[in-house]
Design a protein around this motif. Structure first.
Motif, short mmCIF file in Angstrom:
data_model
loop_
_atom_site.label_atom_id
_atom_site.label_comp_id
_atom_site.label_asym_id
_atom_site.label_seq_id
_atom_site.Cartn_x
_atom_site.Cartn_y
_atom_site.Cartn_z
N ARG A 1 41.67 84.43 66.28
CA ARG A 1 42.48 83.22 66.14
C ARG A 1 41.56 82.12 65.66
O ARG A 1 40.34 82.22 65.74
CB ARG A 1 43.14 82.83 67.46
N LEU A 2 42.17 81.05 65.15
CA LEU A 2 41.41 79.89 64.74
C LEU A 2 41.26 78.95 65.93
O LEU A 2 42.20 78.80 66.72
CB LEU A 2 42.09 79.17 63.58
N LYS A 3 40.10 78.34 66.05
CA LYS A 3 39.88 77.37 67.10
C LYS A 3 40.81 76.19 66.90
O LYS A 3 41.14 75.83 65.77
CB LYS A 3 38.44 76.84 67.07
N ARG A 4 41.18 75.57 67.98
CA ARG A 4 41.96 74.33 67.89
C ARG A 4 41.07 73.25 67.31
O ARG A 4 39.90 73.15 67.66
CB ARG A 4 42.37 73.87 69.28
N PRO A 5 41.63 72.43 66.45
CA PRO A 5 40.82 71.33 65.92
C PRO A 5 40.47 70.36 67.04
O PRO A 5 41.23 70.19 67.99
CB PRO A 5 41.71 70.66 64.87
#
Length: 92
Positions: A80-84
């Motif tokens: 998954r992509l990290k939360r900004p």
């Protein structure tokens, strides 16, 4: 920083999330595209030399990918992509 051992499928999924080509990953990891191509032609755990695998996973991690381990509740491994970081993001 401890980065878990990842699979080839996780590497491919991470590239897809980032919109990266094999050339993009090779440049970010400082390795050759033929090496990426060779590694991605197989299945299972990310193979090759330990240093090569570490460079690939570190490049993806630095680009914002989180590797998710398989868990005991039936959830498979993934990415998954990290939360900004909203405190540092002017869009929020």
């Amino acid at each position: 920083m401890s980065i878990p051992k990842v699979s080839i499928r996780q590497v491919k999924a991470a590239r897809a999330l980032l919109g990266w080509t094999q050339d993009d990953l090779a440049a970010a990891a400082g390795i050759s595209r033929p090496t990426i191509k060779r590694l991605e032609a197989s299945d299972g755990p990310l193979g090759g030399r330990t240093e090569t695998g570490d460079r690939i996973t570190q490049a993806l991690h630095a680009a914002g990918v989180e590797f998710i381990d398989e868990n005991g509740g039936g959830g498979g491994a993934g990415v998954r992509l990290k939360r900004p970081n909203r405190a540092n993001d002017d869009r929020y």
